[in-house]
Design an enzyme around this catalytic site. Structure first.
Site, PDB file in Angstrom:
ATOM      1  CG  ASP A 227      -0.381  -0.395   2.498  1.00 29.93           C
ATOM      2  OD1 ASP A 227       0.788  -0.821   2.533  1.00 29.93           O
ATOM      3  OD2 ASP A 227      -1.088  -0.280   3.527  1.00 29.93           O
ATOM      4  CG  ASP A 251      -2.292  -7.376 -12.694  1.00 31.34           C
ATOM      5  OD1 ASP A 251      -1.988  -7.066 -13.860  1.00 31.34           O
ATOM      6  OD2 ASP A 251      -3.476  -7.417 -12.279  1.00 31.34           O
TER       7      ASP A 251
END
Ligand code: IPM
Ligand code: MG
Length: 360
Positions: A227, A251
């Site tokens: 994050d 990804d």
């Protein structure tokens, strides 16, 4: 040299952009006296339409018997295309996942850098991009959530779905080594990205990466939670050299990284295994909305072909010739519509390919 290339044009803009990359490979072959043999196979929606499945065993065999694979892009509009009415295991993406697994392409390299010529397209503030940025995302490609056991079932009258995220030490070790090797050829910094404050798989990831790092004393290793990494990519992208991460995080972060460059139509990628074999494709998707209009940007695919020359065929000079030709064409002001700005000369997909060929 003589090389066998499996060509998968795919869906959407795939065929147009791959045609331009082949034009470029052909002129390289002519100039440097190589012979490239191409075998075309279908994958994704194009294969579903002809064979009823997104990838056939024959196509895999052809790919396995070649020296490298050049791929355009696969998939269509997920809300309107009939391919997405099929069972998930028969949809276009299933072909891509299967070829990655069958060919054991565990290391996905996605470079993201700011092109001097295209700075204007970068969505970040100038004070953040001052001096440019240049990172390589190393994404693990054949493990994790993408290949874990998954299931949807009914329990007590309610649907429950689960996807399993699993990594073995060996899987982490081989991608980590690759990441450190690449860092040694760059600015010698690895940022390993995980979610070790929550996930067991991430704690193992961190442990193995620390272990591999001992063999690379010259490389600076840092760990970053995913994050935070997502935030740092827009706050200060300059800090990154090699970002090493697992499949799903890679990804997501690679899309973010490509967007902050402002020129996703320019970014290449390579999927590699332990030997020289590799699959090369642009970082962007199949853009079905602009397919067949001859307006797509072929540069990411042409740069992917250059990566193929360098990584799979050991043709450094040839790869540089392609990269240099692209730089020259950009310097002279030619642009496809996605990177167009005031005072530049807008050209089609095929014209862009021709211009690059001329420069070579
Ligand atoms: C990518 C794509 C694929 C992925 C999809 C099409 C399955 O998003 O190559 O990044 O998630 O790996
Ligand atoms: Mg993606």
């Amino acid at each position: 040299m003589e090389k066998k290339i499996t060509v998968i044009k795919g869906d959407g803009i795939g065929p147009e952009i791959v045609d331009e990359a082949i034009k470029v490979l052909n002129v390289i072959a002519e100039k440097y006296k190589h012979t490239f043999h191409y075998s075309e196979v279908l994958m994704g929606g194009a294969s579903i339409d002809v064979h009823g499945v997104p990838l056939t065993n024959e196509a895999i065999d052809i790919a396995k018997n070649s020296d490298a694979v050049l791929l355009g892009s696969i998939g269509g509009d997920t809300t309107t295309s009939p391919w997405y009415q099929l069972d998930p295991t028969l949809r276009p993406e299933a072909g891509l996942l299967r070829i990655r697994k069958e060919l054991n392409l565990f290391a996905n390299l996605r470079p993201a850098y700011l092109y001097d010529e295209l700075k204007g397209a970068c969505p970040l503030k100038e004070e953040i991009t001052e001096g440019g940025f240049d990172m390589m995302i190393m994404r693990e490609l054949t493990g994790g959530l993408y290949f874990g056991k998954r299931e949807t079932k009914t329990v007590n009258g309610e649907l429950i779905a689960h996807d399993n995220l699993e990594y073995s030490e060996g899987e982490i070790r081989r991608i980590a080594k690759r990441g450190f090797d690449i860092a040694m050829k760059r600015r010698k910094k690895v940022t390993s990205v995980d979610k070790a404050n929550v996930l067991d798989s991430s704690r193992l990831w961190r442990k193995v990466v620390n272990d591999v790092a001992k063999d690379y004393p010259e490389v600076t290793l840092e760990h970053m939670l995913v994050d935070n990494c997502a935030m740092q990519l827009v706050r200060d992208p300059k800090q990154f050299d090699v970002i090493l991460t697992e499949n799903m995080f890679g990804d997501i972060l690679s899309d973010e990284a490509s967007m902050v460059t402002g020129s996703i139509g320019m970014l290449s990628s390579a999927s590699l295994r332990d030997d020289s074999f590799g699959m090369y494709e642009p970082s962007h998707g199949s853009a079905p909305d602009i397919a067949g209009k001859d307006i797509a940007n072929p540069i990411a695919t042409i740069l992917s072909a250059a990566m193929m020359l360098r990584y799979s065929f050991d043709m450094d000079e040839e790869a540089s010739a392609v990269e240099k030709a692209i730089e020259q064409v950009l310097e002279e002001g030619y642009r496809t519509i996605d990177i167009m700005s005031d005072g530049k000369k807008q050209v089609t997909c095929s014209k862009m390919g021709d211009l690059i060929v001329e420069k070579i």
